[in-house]
Design an enzyme around this catalytic site. Structure first.
Site, PDB file in Angstrom:
ATOM      1  N   ASP A  79       0.821  -1.210   0.000  1.00  0.00           N
ATOM      2  CA  ASP A  79       0.000   0.000   0.000  1.00  0.00           C
ATOM      3  C   ASP A  79       0.854   1.258   0.000  1.00  0.00           C
ATOM      4  OD1 ASP A  79      -1.836  -2.113   0.752  1.00  0.00           O
ATOM      5  OD2 ASP A  79      -3.213  -0.550   1.396  1.00  0.00           O
ATOM      6  N   CYS A 119       0.884  -8.221   4.725  1.00  0.00           N
ATOM      7  CA  CYS A 119       0.500  -6.815   4.580  1.00  0.00           C
ATOM      8  C   CYS A 119      -0.994  -6.586   4.400  1.00  0.00           C
ATOM      9  CB  CYS A 119       1.315  -6.172   3.467  1.00  0.00           C
ATOM     10  SG  CYS A 119       3.044  -5.917   3.950  1.00  0.00           S
ATOM     11  N   ASP A 120      -1.313  -5.309   4.093  1.00  0.00           N
ATOM     12  CA  ASP A 120      -2.650  -4.759   4.273  1.00  0.00           C
ATOM     13  C   ASP A 120      -3.765  -5.487   3.533  1.00  0.00           C
ATOM     14  OD1 ASP A 120      -0.661  -2.970   5.077  1.00  0.00           O
ATOM     15  OD2 ASP A 120      -1.941  -1.246   4.768  1.00  0.00           O
ATOM     16  N   LYS A 121      -3.544  -5.877   2.294  1.00  0.00           N
ATOM     17  CA  LYS A 121      -4.592  -6.531   1.521  1.00  0.00           C
ATOM     18  C   LYS A 121      -4.333  -8.024   1.366  1.00  0.00           C
ATOM     19  CE  LYS A 121      -6.264  -2.515   1.170  1.00  0.00           C
ATOM     20  NZ  LYS A 121      -5.206  -1.944   2.016  1.00  0.00           N
ATOM     21  N   CYS A 191       5.963  -2.919   8.659  1.00  0.00           N
ATOM     22  CA  CYS A 191       6.258  -1.614   9.246  1.00  0.00           C
ATOM     23  C   CYS A 191       5.879  -1.617  10.729  1.00  0.00           C
ATOM     24  CB  CYS A 191       5.499  -0.525   8.508  1.00  0.00           C
ATOM     25  SG  CYS A 191       5.896  -0.442   6.745  1.00  0.00           S
ATOM     26  N   GLU A 440      -6.713   4.824  -0.355  1.00  0.00           N
ATOM     27  CA  GLU A 440      -6.467   5.392   0.965  1.00  0.00           C
ATOM     28  C   GLU A 440      -5.773   6.740   0.805  1.00  0.00           C
ATOM     29  OE1 GLU A 440      -3.925   2.554   3.015  1.00  0.00           O
ATOM     30  OE2 GLU A 440      -2.170   3.730   2.474  1.00  0.00           O
ATOM     31  N   SER A 466      -5.250   5.104   5.946  1.00  0.00           N
ATOM     32  CA  SER A 466      -4.330   4.046   6.328  1.00  0.00           C
ATOM     33  C   SER A 466      -4.488   3.725   7.809  1.00  0.00           C
ATOM     34  CB  SER A 466      -2.893   4.496   6.045  1.00  0.00           C
ATOM     35  OG  SER A 466      -1.962   3.657   6.680  1.00  0.00           O
TER      36      SER A 466
END
Length: 550
Positions: A79, A119-121, A191, A440, A466
């Site tokens: 992202d 990660c995010d997705k 992160c 985002e 985010s």
């Protein structure tokens, strides 16, 4: 449970077996439980770079426990790297990842799954696939990035985004900014903040789908390789026992996970993904129920960017089991964990958490959850804000609207330093259909913080923010503007009222005036939807249902 390919030889399986022999599998290997190692390793995403090596350790564990591993890969977009135009393709890839896993596993007839993602997705996409497949499944994340130390201060990825606002305001010079840019992301790994990646990684631990410590330990910790072998061995046992996905992720598990996310100050994106999961699980769960569940739990921890603590601090303070022990009175404890035992048994053996990073119940950061789901004439179907990331003085804000029809427009406005304190930046046509892709707006939100405007300026959008966003940023406004939601009819100068404690989002015009505006033809901006985005715009549901596409 044994492989459906096992047992007595079926001559109609000759094609399958012959081709598997061609890639190195022996006959006896094909009689073992066939375990898919679903890997999202890539060279171009720090959260996924370590998964190449971890997959080998998982496969070693599978072989040693009498299973037969087969690895395949799926996309893993970052992202952070895809800010701007690339963001159109980020949320759609969640559903593509889910569909590709489902198709591969069904086509090849695997018996169990190990999902390697960070990660995010990627984690949500893998979750969605696992729900549809309902096979024995364990998840393993890469672990956390090493925080950066500069001048005695800890810095993580979200600090770099806020630095964009600082250099724009000329609080720092360009050489300093370029030095930070090179150093803040110190290693591979996720992160070190409570963004969506770590929110979803910790969620997996909280619901019993991943081993404890997997999301919060440093990615290069030797324990991570040992953990990967344990996961490989354990998935063979789960497969033989027939303990499927719905043994762990059901309504009870989802509620436990949502309560953990709230207590840890997690990402607003998690709500979007859990709504999608609930839909796939055929659970009747809407945003009002989500608000009821999450607001019943006190917030006992906050992490970067909403505090000075990072994910390594969380790990050392007790991590997910430490926080769950602190909120044990709010959890369903008689639930199984993928690595063995039940949640209550594990928490009984868990040491009491640190009471500085993980607060005690007697001293909560917030008594009623980390989110507020807002309703009103701007958001009839709901909107979402992370209230624990908002300065107390901005929990109520009223100001004139400054309207934008894209993220690019508001970025340029901020770079030109035209924003006036007290205003409300309305960014519309960035929803699932309108974007398309529900981008985002993390860079504009971080710029507000870096420019010192998060104490006087709010932002409202039908797009997303985010997990690394802080400040009075209200997202997920539904219905979206592209679908004739009220946000489409806001005009410059309209007074917007945001009341986070009272769950209200209003434009202060009369009902008669709103009706008059809604009778006018909707003027949509030119937001192209090339290639796969054409199909996405046509089929995607609203954010209140998880923005499902496939």
């Amino acid at each position: 449970m044994t492989s459906h390919r096992g047992g007595s030889e079926d001559i109609t399986e000759a094609y399958y077996r012959g081709l598997m022999h061609a890639v190195g599998y022996r006959q006896k290997d094909l009689d073992k439980p066939q375990i898919a190692v679903v890997n999202s390793w890539t060279d171009v995403n720090p959260g996924h770079l370590p998964l190449k090596d971890l997959a080998q350790r998982v496969k070693e564990g599978i072989w040693s426990a009498g299973g037969s591993p087969g690895e395949f890969n799926v996309p893993a977009p970052c992202d952070g790297m895809a800010q701007g135009p690339g963001q159109h393709y980020i949320l759609p890839q969640r559903d593509l990842i889910a569909a590709s896993i489902e198709a591969m596993v069904r086509a090849h007839g695997f018996d169990g799954l190990v999902m390697l993602g960070s990660c995010d997705k990627i984690i949500p996409g893998m979750l969605m696939a696992a729900i549809r497949l309902n096979l024995p499944t364990i998840f393993l994340t890469a672990g956390a990035m090493l925080p950066c130390r500069i001048g005695g201060h800890t810095k993580v990825t979200s600090d770099l985004k806020e630095a964009i606002g600082k250099v724009s305001r000329q609080d720092i010079d360009m050489p300093t900014f370029l030095d930070w840019q090179e150093r803040y992301c110190a290693t591979s790994g996720t992160c070190s903040m409570m963004g969506t990646a770590n929110t979803m990684g910790c969620f997996l631990e909280a619901v019993g789908l991943a081993p404890f410590g997997s999301a919060t330990m440093l990615t290069f910790d030797a324990a991570k390789h040992r953990q990967a072998r344990d996961v490989g061995e354990r998935i063979v046992g789960l497969t033989r026992q027939g303990l499927r996905m719905d043994s762990f992720l059901n309504r009870t598990g989802l509620e436990n996970g949502l309560k953990f996310i709230s207590a840890s100050g997690g990402s607003t994106n998690a709500i979007l993904h859990l709504m999608a999961c609930a839909k796939l699980m055929n659970l009747k769960m809407d945003l009002r129920q989500v608000e009821e569940i999450q607001s019943a739990v006190p917030v006992l921890a906050k992490f970067k960017p909403s505090s000075t603590y990072n994910i390594t601090d969380f790990h050392e303070a007790g991590g997910v089991p430490g926080l769950q022990k602190a909120i044990a009175d709010y959890l369903h404890l008689d639930v199984p964990l993928c690595m063995g035992d039940r949640l209550g048994e594990t928490l009984d053996a868990t040491p009491p958490p640190d009471e500085t990073i993980i607060h005690p119940l007697s001293d909560p950061i917030s008594p009623n959850g980390c989110f507020s789901i807002l309703y009103g004439n701007l958001a009839p179907k709901g909107a979402l804000v992370k209230k624990t990331g908002v300065e107390p003085g901005m929990l109520y804000h009223k100001g004139p609207a400054v309207v934008f029809d894209s993220e690019e427009d508001v970025r340029q406005f901020l770079l030109a330093r035209q924003v006036q304190p007290g205003s409300v930046l309305v960014v519309r046509h960035e929803g699932p259909k309108g974007g398309p892709g529900m981008r985002e707006l993390s860079i504009p939100a971080a710029m507000l913080v870096g420019m010192g405007l998060h104490t006087s300026v709010a932002m409202v959008t039908d797009g997303r923010f985010s997990g690394a966003t802080r400040g009075p940023c209200v997202g997920h406004v539904t219905p979206e503007a592209w679908e004739k939601g009220p946000l489409a009819y806001v005009q410059n100068g309209d007074v917007i009222e945001i009341d986070i404690e009272s769950n209200r989002l209003q434009v202060l015009i009369s009902e008669k005036e709103m009706t008059r505006r809604q009778k006018q033809p909707l003027e949509r901006p030119d937001h192209p939807a090339p290639g796969m985005l054409t199909a996405y715009r046509k089929m995607v549901t609203g954010a209140e249902e998880g923005a499902l596409w496939l």
